[in-house]
Design an enzyme around this catalytic site. Structure first.
Site, short mmCIF file in Angstrom:
data_model
loop_
_atom_site.label_atom_id
_atom_site.label_comp_id
_atom_site.label_asym_id
_atom_site.label_seq_id
_atom_site.Cartn_x
_atom_site.Cartn_y
_atom_site.Cartn_z
CE1 TYR A 102 35.70 48.95 55.87
CE2 TYR A 102 37.35 49.49 54.22
CZ TYR A 102 37.03 49.09 55.49
OH TYR A 102 38.03 48.83 56.38
CG HIS A 120 59.87 70.19 57.64
ND1 HIS A 120 58.67 70.30 58.31
CD2 HIS A 120 60.18 71.43 57.18
CE1 HIS A 120 58.28 71.56 58.28
NE2 HIS A 120 59.17 72.27 57.60
CB SER A 143 32.43 38.01 48.57
OG SER A 143 33.04 39.25 48.21
CB CYS A 185 40.04 43.49 43.47
SG CYS A 185 41.25 44.77 43.74
P1 FAD Z 1 37.29 38.06 44.09
O1 FAD Z 1 38.05 39.28 43.78
O2 FAD Z 1 35.83 38.18 44.28
O3 FAD Z 1 37.61 37.05 42.91
C1 FAD Z 1 36.98 35.81 42.80
C2 FAD Z 1 36.90 35.47 41.33
O4 FAD Z 1 36.48 34.11 41.23
C3 FAD Z 1 35.87 36.28 40.57
O5 FAD Z 1 36.46 36.93 39.47
C4 FAD Z 1 34.82 35.26 40.10
O6 FAD Z 1 34.35 35.52 38.80
C5 FAD Z 1 35.65 33.98 40.10
N1 FAD Z 1 34.84 32.76 40.28
C6 FAD Z 1 33.86 32.55 41.20
N2 FAD Z 1 33.39 31.28 41.11
C7 FAD Z 1 34.10 30.68 40.11
C8 FAD Z 1 34.12 29.39 39.55
N3 FAD Z 1 33.29 28.44 40.00
N4 FAD Z 1 34.96 29.13 38.53
C9 FAD Z 1 35.81 30.08 38.07
N5 FAD Z 1 35.86 31.33 38.58
C10 FAD Z 1 35.03 31.63 39.58
N6 FAD Z 1 39.26 45.82 48.82
C11 FAD Z 1 40.39 46.50 49.10
O7 FAD Z 1 41.31 45.95 49.71
N7 FAD Z 1 40.53 47.81 48.73
C12 FAD Z 1 39.56 48.47 48.07
O8 FAD Z 1 39.71 49.65 47.75
C13 FAD Z 1 38.36 47.78 47.77
N8 FAD Z 1 37.37 48.39 47.11
C14 FAD Z 1 36.24 47.69 46.78
C15 FAD Z 1 35.22 48.35 46.11
C16 FAD Z 1 34.08 47.68 45.77
C17 FAD Z 1 32.98 48.41 45.03
C18 FAD Z 1 33.94 46.30 46.09
C19 FAD Z 1 32.71 45.54 45.69
C20 FAD Z 1 34.95 45.63 46.76
C21 FAD Z 1 36.11 46.32 47.13
N9 FAD Z 1 37.13 45.72 47.83
C22 FAD Z 1 38.25 46.42 48.15
C23 FAD Z 1 37.05 44.29 48.24
C24 FAD Z 1 37.87 43.42 47.27
O9 FAD Z 1 37.39 43.60 45.96
C25 FAD Z 1 37.77 41.96 47.67
O10 FAD Z 1 38.11 41.81 49.02
C26 FAD Z 1 38.71 41.12 46.83
O11 FAD Z 1 38.43 41.25 45.47
C27 FAD Z 1 38.63 39.65 47.25
O12 FAD Z 1 39.49 38.90 46.46
P2 FAD Z 1 39.22 37.35 46.16
O13 FAD Z 1 40.32 36.92 45.24
O14 FAD Z 1 39.00 36.63 47.41
O15 FAD Z 1 37.84 37.32 45.39
P1 NAD Z 2 30.08 47.00 55.13
O1 NAD Z 2 30.03 45.80 55.96
O2 NAD Z 2 31.33 47.79 55.05
O3 NAD Z 2 28.92 48.02 55.57
C1 NAD Z 2 27.57 47.65 55.60
C2 NAD Z 2 26.80 48.65 56.43
O4 NAD Z 2 25.42 48.44 56.22
C3 NAD Z 2 27.04 48.53 57.94
O5 NAD Z 2 27.33 49.79 58.46
C4 NAD Z 2 25.70 47.97 58.46
O6 NAD Z 2 25.41 48.39 59.78
C5 NAD Z 2 24.73 48.56 57.46
N1 NAD Z 2 23.44 47.85 57.32
C6 NAD Z 2 23.24 46.51 57.26
N2 NAD Z 2 21.92 46.24 57.07
C7 NAD Z 2 21.27 47.45 57.01
C8 NAD Z 2 19.91 47.85 56.82
N3 NAD Z 2 18.93 46.97 56.63
N4 NAD Z 2 19.61 49.17 56.82
C9 NAD Z 2 20.59 50.09 57.00
N5 NAD Z 2 21.91 49.76 57.17
C10 NAD Z 2 22.23 48.46 57.17
O7 NAD Z 2 29.61 46.49 53.68
P2 NAD Z 2 29.76 47.15 52.23
O8 NAD Z 2 29.87 48.62 52.32
O9 NAD Z 2 28.68 46.54 51.42
O10 NAD Z 2 31.15 46.57 51.74
C11 NAD Z 2 31.38 45.17 51.68
C12 NAD Z 2 32.84 44.88 51.90
O11 NAD Z 2 33.60 45.22 50.75
C13 NAD Z 2 33.45 45.71 53.02
O12 NAD Z 2 33.23 45.12 54.27
C14 NAD Z 2 34.89 45.71 52.67
O13 NAD Z 2 35.47 44.56 53.22
C15 NAD Z 2 34.89 45.63 51.14
N6 NAD Z 2 35.24 46.95 50.57
C16 NAD Z 2 36.43 47.52 50.89
C17 NAD Z 2 36.74 48.76 50.39
C18 NAD Z 2 38.07 49.37 50.74
O14 NAD Z 2 38.92 48.63 51.22
N7 NAD Z 2 38.27 50.66 50.53
C19 NAD Z 2 35.85 49.45 49.58
C20 NAD Z 2 34.64 48.85 49.29
C21 NAD Z 2 34.34 47.59 49.78
#
Ligand code: FAD
Ligand code: NAD
Length: 466
Positions: free
Chosen positions: A184, A445, A146, A43
């Site tokens: 997303y 408002h 993840s 995150c």
């Molecule tokens: P993570 O944030 O993935 O944290 C897990 C941590 O564990 C990592 O830092 C990793 O290095 C560490 N780790 C893994 N294995 C080990 C190990 N064996 N020993 C020690 N450390 C380890 N979600 C939202 O709600 N809003 C958003 O706007 C949003 N935007 C996103 C944009 C992008 C581009 C992406 C990729 C994701 C976004 N998400 C968003 C999703 C959000 O980032 C995740 O849902 C969230 O970070 C999950 O939190 P977590 O603590 O489960 O795991």
């Molecule tokens: P996603 O699950 O949001 O979207 C994946 C999309 O890819 C789907 O619409 C699916 O139908 C499509 N797809 C799958 N296989 C395909 C193929 N072979 N060809 C064409 N389309 C295909 O996944 P994401 O965008 O990778 O994001 C991963 C997760 O990260 C999200 O589900 C969300 O939980 C989290 N995230 C959240 C935010 C936020 O909260 N604003 C922002 C970024 C990421």
């Protein structure tokens, strides 16, 4: 002698660090292990925060370029991408250091390194210099998050074939960017690079973008993004990606089996993420996974081992930071003997594009499937005075309420500040509110929130301004 803790959290993301702080607040001697060298997880480091920084800065760039339409003449507007990236990095740096400070303040011991099971009560930590140490613990919370998934046989090189991490680090605005997956990440990152000048094409496998969203919102969303210049190839699947001299050739196939080659400078693969359990040595302690390789837990986040728990992206449920945080708090309270729980019916989802898209509770499609009778209230931002005053009128608010009891079952918004407006509905739903409760609440408002009130009034067909 190994140091002994009451709880060890593996992973310092929003799930893990929040859990560690709550455990410590509740009086447990707690450690948090993180392998990436900085706290905050996906995150803060490569997810929510850097993407929102770039979404904001690219939107500002786009807005300034178009200010003359609003009677504000500005000189030539130029992009300094390097500086923009530095601003993004600064936001990440400040926030990740802030988390480190919070752990210290809350007396959580922070170990930098990769954690793995040595036994059910012992965790091995390997740091970047391959130095090993073992710590003992009563409880373990797995919060390892993840990682992005690619397509079969295609590897991320983060230069031409990008995951979200690479898409946050592009050095020069690409001429043409293909995005595989209209979810997303694809739509947020597509918006960033489109505003900065790239020609963006989204290839989506399904009939609608953002599967899981209320269909009406998703269709309106695509219409608006198309107007912004993003090109969609719906019901197209990406079969192959071949690197070329100047970029890549993405081969798609439509539902009739017709193939098409799209050339581009870079391709972002955003087709979802997978749970991260690698390197934990889960087999040693016999932790069970489900059919999608997520760690299996019960409602109290307990795995099949009684002192080992898991939360966040590594378990079932939406992969969202606030879901991970709430689970972190709930599991900490459960370990401390309290009754922590998460209400999965009121977890909002927000897409931070322009306009924003926000959703909570059931969609119309879900209610139909569940045979629940419902009423709909809708109100367009076009009729909202604040939106009109600032010429930001795209989108609408849609509230779904039970046909008999009027209880709010879901709300779906597309429009200005939708991500903030959804919080009001979340609170209302937590209190079991009816749409009438929202409609009878005085809203300031002129605010965008009046559109929420009007949508609630419209459930009973008595909106005033439409
Ligand atoms: P993570 O944030 O993935 O944290 C897990 C941590 O564990 C990592 O830092 C990793 O290095 C560490 N780790 C893994 N294995 C080990 C190990 N064996 N020993 C020690 N450390 C380890 N979600 C939202 O709600 N809003 C958003 O706007 C949003 N935007 C996103 C944009 C992008 C581009 C992406 C990729 C994701 C976004 N998400 C968003 C999703 C959000 O980032 C995740 O849902 C969230 O970070 C999950 O939190 P977590 O603590 O489960 O795991
Ligand atoms: P996603 O699950 O949001 O979207 C994946 C999309 O890819 C789907 O619409 C699916 O139908 C499509 N797809 C799958 N296989 C395909 C193929 N072979 N060809 C064409 N389309 C295909 O996944 P994401 O965008 O990778 O994001 C991963 C997760 O990260 C999200 O589900 C969300 O939980 C989290 N995230 C959240 C935010 C936020 O909260 N604003 C922002 C970024 C990421």
């Amino acid at each position: 002698m190994s140091e002994k803790f009451q709880a060890v959290v593996i992973g310092g993301g929003p799930g893990g660090y929040v859990c560690a702080i709550r455990l410590s607040q509740l009086g447990l001697k707690t450690a948090c292990i993180e392998s990436r060298g900085s706290l905050g997880g996906t995150c803060l480091n490569v997810g929510c925060i850097p993407s929102k920084s770039l979404l904001n800065l690219s939107e500002e760039f786009h807005k300034v370029k178009n200010l003359s339409n609003k009677g504000i003449e500005v000189g030539e507007v130029k992009l300094n991408l390097e500086k923009m990236m530095k601003n993004k990095d600064k936001a990440v740096d400040v926030l990740t250091k802030g988390v480190e400070f919070l752990l210290k303040k809350n007396k959580v011991s922070y170990f930098k390194g990769l954690g793995s099971f040595k036994s059910k009560n012992e965790i091995l930590i390997k740091d970047t210099n391959n130095q090993e140490k073992i710590i003992k613990t009563d409880n373990v919370i797995i919060a390892t998050g993840s990682v992005p998934v690619s397509l079969p046989g295609i590897e991320f090189d983060e230069k031409i074939i990008l995951s979200s991490t690479g898409a946050l680090e592009i050095k020069d605005v690409p001429k043409k960017m293909i995005i595989v997956g209209g979810g997303y990440i694809g739509l947020e990152m597509g918006s960033v690079w489109s505003r900065l000048g790239a020609e963006v094409h989204v290839v989506e496998f399904l009939e609608n973008i953002t599967p899981g969203l209320d269909k009406e919102i998703s269709q309106e969303f695509m219409k608006i993004l198309k107007k912004q210049g993003i090109v969609f190839h719906m019901e197209h699947k990406v079969e192959k990606i071949k690197k070329s001299k100047s970029g890549a050739i993405v081969s798609t196939v439509d539902k009739e089996g017709k193939t098409n080659d799209l050339e581009c400078d870079v391709v972002l693969i955003s087709v979802g993420r997978k749970p991260n359990t690698e390197g934990l040595n889960l087999e040693l302690v016999g932790i069970k996974l489900d059919e999608r390789n997520r760690i299996k837990t019960d409602k109290k986040f307990k795995t099949n081992q009684k002192n080992i728990y898991a939360i966040g992206d590594v378990i079932d449920g939406p992969m969202l930071a606030h879901k991970a945080e709430d689970e972190g708090i709930a599991v900490a309270e459960n370990i401390a003997g309290q009754s922590g729980h998460v209400n999965y019916d009121t977890i909002p989802g927000v897409i931070y594009t322009t306009p924003e898209v926000a959703s909570i509770g059931k969609t119309e499609e879900e209610l139909k499937k569940m045979n629940i009778e419902y009423k709909i209230g809708k109100f367009s931002f076009f009729a909202n005075s604040r939106a009109k005053a600032i010429d930001d009128t795209e989108g609408f608010v849609k509230i779904l309420a039970d046909a008999k009891t009027d209880k709010v079952l879901g709300a779906h918004l597309i429009g200005p500040h939708a991500g903030e407006l959804i919080a009001e509905i979340g609170v209302a739903m937590e209190f079991g509110a009816s749409s009438e409760d929202i409609a009878r609440t005085c809203h300031a408002h002129p605010t965008f929130s009046e559109a929420v009130k009007e949508a609630a009034l419209s459930v009973d067909k008595r909106a005033i301004h439409s």
